[in-house]
Design a protein around this motif. Sequence first.
Motif, mmCIF file in Angstrom:
data_model
loop_
_atom_site.group_PDB
_atom_site.id
_atom_site.type_symbol
_atom_site.label_atom_id
_atom_site.label_comp_id
_atom_site.label_asym_id
_atom_site.label_seq_id
_atom_site.Cartn_x
_atom_site.Cartn_y
_atom_site.Cartn_z
ATOM 1 N N GLU A 121 15.200 -3.312 27.871
ATOM 2 C CA GLU A 121 15.847 -3.385 29.184
ATOM 3 C C GLU A 121 17.355 -3.394 28.946
ATOM 4 O O GLU A 121 17.822 -3.826 27.883
ATOM 5 N N ALA A 122 18.101 -2.914 29.925
ATOM 6 C CA ALA A 122 19.542 -2.787 29.706
ATOM 7 C C ALA A 122 20.289 -2.652 31.023
ATOM 8 O O ALA A 122 19.700 -2.331 32.067
ATOM 9 N N ILE A 123 21.594 -2.886 30.946
ATOM 10 C CA ILE A 123 22.510 -2.581 32.041
ATOM 11 C C ILE A 123 23.177 -1.265 31.677
ATOM 12 O O ILE A 123 23.831 -1.163 30.632
ATOM 13 N N LEU A 124 22.965 -0.258 32.495
ATOM 14 C CA LEU A 124 23.467 1.078 32.226
ATOM 15 C C LEU A 124 24.678 1.403 33.099
ATOM 16 O O LEU A 124 24.771 0.929 34.239
ATOM 17 N N VAL A 125 25.547 2.233 32.578
ATOM 18 C CA VAL A 125 26.663 2.780 33.350
ATOM 19 C C VAL A 125 26.726 4.278 33.062
ATOM 20 O O VAL A 125 26.183 4.747 32.057
ATOM 21 N N ASN A 149 12.423 -8.492 35.729
ATOM 22 C CA ASN A 149 12.924 -9.024 34.469
ATOM 23 C C ASN A 149 14.413 -8.742 34.289
ATOM 24 O O ASN A 149 15.151 -9.568 33.728
ATOM 25 N N VAL A 150 14.895 -7.598 34.786
ATOM 26 C CA VAL A 150 16.317 -7.282 34.616
ATOM 27 C C VAL A 150 17.213 -8.149 35.493
ATOM 28 O O VAL A 150 18.421 -8.225 35.262
ATOM 29 N N HIS A 151 16.624 -8.806 36.475
ATOM 30 C CA HIS A 151 17.406 -9.756 37.277
ATOM 31 C C HIS A 151 17.892 -10.888 36.375
ATOM 32 O O HIS A 151 19.056 -11.301 36.419
ATOM 33 N N TYR A 152 17.008 -11.367 35.519
ATOM 34 C CA TYR A 152 17.399 -12.425 34.581
ATOM 35 C C TYR A 152 18.363 -11.893 33.538
ATOM 36 O O TYR A 152 19.308 -12.584 33.134
ATOM 37 N N LEU A 153 18.154 -10.658 33.082
ATOM 38 C CA LEU A 153 19.102 -10.053 32.144
ATOM 39 C C LEU A 153 20.508 -10.055 32.733
ATOM 40 O O LEU A 153 21.476 -10.420 32.055
ATOM 41 N N LEU A 154 20.631 -9.654 33.989
ATOM 42 C CA LEU A 154 21.949 -9.620 34.628
ATOM 43 C C LEU A 154 22.546 -11.019 34.710
ATOM 44 O O LEU A 154 23.725 -11.225 34.385
ATOM 45 N N ILE A 208 24.466 2.597 27.598
ATOM 46 C CA ILE A 208 24.095 1.180 27.612
ATOM 47 C C ILE A 208 25.361 0.322 27.552
ATOM 48 O O ILE A 208 26.117 0.390 26.578
ATOM 49 N N LEU A 209 25.576 -0.450 28.600
ATOM 50 C CA LEU A 209 26.680 -1.403 28.597
ATOM 51 C C LEU A 209 26.258 -2.653 27.824
ATOM 52 O O LEU A 209 27.042 -3.211 27.049
ATOM 53 N N ALA A 210 25.031 -3.069 28.033
ATOM 54 C CA ALA A 210 24.464 -4.210 27.301
ATOM 55 C C ALA A 210 22.960 -4.176 27.461
ATOM 56 O O ALA A 210 22.444 -3.845 28.532
ATOM 57 N N ASP A 211 22.243 -4.480 26.381
ATOM 58 C CA ASP A 211 20.807 -4.684 26.508
ATOM 59 C C ASP A 211 20.514 -6.165 26.309
ATOM 60 O O ASP A 211 21.419 -6.995 26.358
ATOM 61 N N GLY A 212 19.249 -6.505 26.083
ATOM 62 C CA GLY A 212 18.898 -7.910 26.000
ATOM 63 C C GLY A 212 19.200 -8.571 24.671
ATOM 64 O O GLY A 212 19.052 -9.794 24.543
ATOM 65 N N THR A 213 19.652 -7.815 23.682
ATOM 66 C CA THR A 213 19.895 -8.364 22.350
ATOM 67 C C THR A 213 20.886 -9.526 22.402
ATOM 68 O O THR A 213 22.008 -9.371 22.881
ATOM 69 N N GLY A 214 20.456 -10.673 21.921
ATOM 70 C CA GLY A 214 21.317 -11.847 21.916
ATOM 71 C C GLY A 214 21.529 -12.470 23.275
ATOM 72 O O GLY A 214 22.325 -13.413 23.423
ATOM 73 N N VAL A 215 20.811 -11.965 24.275
ATOM 74 C CA VAL A 215 20.997 -12.453 25.652
ATOM 75 C C VAL A 215 19.680 -12.981 26.225
ATOM 76 O O VAL A 215 19.602 -14.105 26.699
ATOM 77 N N VAL A 216 18.647 -12.142 26.221
ATOM 78 C CA VAL A 216 17.333 -12.537 26.742
ATOM 79 C C VAL A 216 16.252 -12.013 25.808
ATOM 80 O O VAL A 216 16.479 -11.075 25.036
ATOM 81 N N SER A 217 15.072 -12.582 25.900
ATOM 82 C CA SER A 217 13.960 -12.172 25.037
ATOM 83 C C SER A 217 13.206 -10.971 25.595
ATOM 84 O O SER A 217 12.711 -10.131 24.862
ATOM 85 N N ASN A 218 13.089 -10.899 26.929
ATOM 86 C CA ASN A 218 12.315 -9.849 27.594
ATOM 87 C C ASN A 218 10.854 -9.878 27.167
ATOM 88 O O ASN A 218 10.325 -8.932 26.576
ATOM 89 N N TYR A 219 10.189 -10.970 27.482
ATOM 90 C CA TYR A 219 8.755 -11.073 27.243
ATOM 91 C C TYR A 219 7.997 -10.372 28.361
ATOM 92 O O TYR A 219 8.466 -10.263 29.495
#
Length: 322
Positions: A121-125, A149-154, A208-219
């Motif tokens: 999952e990621a925040i795209l631009v 799930n991307v709501h929590y990522l944001l 990709i502006l940011a994905d879940g690495t180091g931010v969320v687990s994305n289970y």
Amino acid sequence: MLLSLSRRTLARVAGGAVLTLALGATLTTPAAADDKVVRIGYQKYGTLILLKNKGLLEEKLKPLGYTVKWSEFPAGPQLLEALNAGAVDFGNTGEAPPIFAQAAGAPLIYVGYEPAAPTGEAILVPKNSPLKSVADLKGKTIALNKGSNVHYLLVKALEKAGVPYADVKTAYLTPADARAAFERGSVDAWAIWDPYQAAAEKTVDARILADGTGVVSNYQFYFATRSFVEKAPQVVDVLLGAVAEIGAWAKANPKAAAEQFSPLIGIPAPILEVALSRQQYDVKPLTPEITSQQQQVADAFHKLGLIPAPIKISDAVRAPKS
């Protein structure tokens, strides 16, 4: 004009009774207690659609006298609305939808989870966007599927970047509508999951502006209704075993899995191979550590006012077998 709900509105929606169900033929009348049918909600991507396509589960449930009814949903929140309404017995979603569902009183029980997939999952631009970091999202509009799930990522990405959640604008859109808005330039960024993420990277040069690495687990979590777990625990076990079996096959055969997915969801197999490479497989019972991590998601949403009252995740976790 894009629909952008305030946090207060979202809290009111999440904390209300059952959201209005406008899912048409997807929903069915709840089955009678003695019907030996398991009604499974699935999305266009993930292990369950592979399981459906293979026909493996039907064979495994024959000895128990059960048949299977499959219903497709556009995203996790809609699937859990159906579970809340008694139209689905079993399904799976990412981290956030069950938080909103439990807060709304849905009788769900967590029965398993897939290992973390933070790059799925990621925040795209847009490729040429001047936005270079999550901090640059301040004052900008981000498209996302509310309660997904991307709501929590944001939420967590903004927190890590020191940007208050209230300082961004959200456009709550389904993946298809969000992609259209992203391509038109009606939004500045798009928070999305695979395979839509991989497709956007390949076909519209999304960056990709940011994905879940180091931010969320994305289970990914698997659920059943409380009544179904109590009525047919052996069916739940067979379901989870079939999920694990098809997941092991997909992990060992990513090209074949991508080729099976492609006609089902209309995305070329090479793109799906990228998405599948970011997905984790297997299914396991929830541990105290995973339950604690999911509790952190719930607490974060409550702190932001996105759910109206605290919830306790452990109240909705299947008890371990003795």
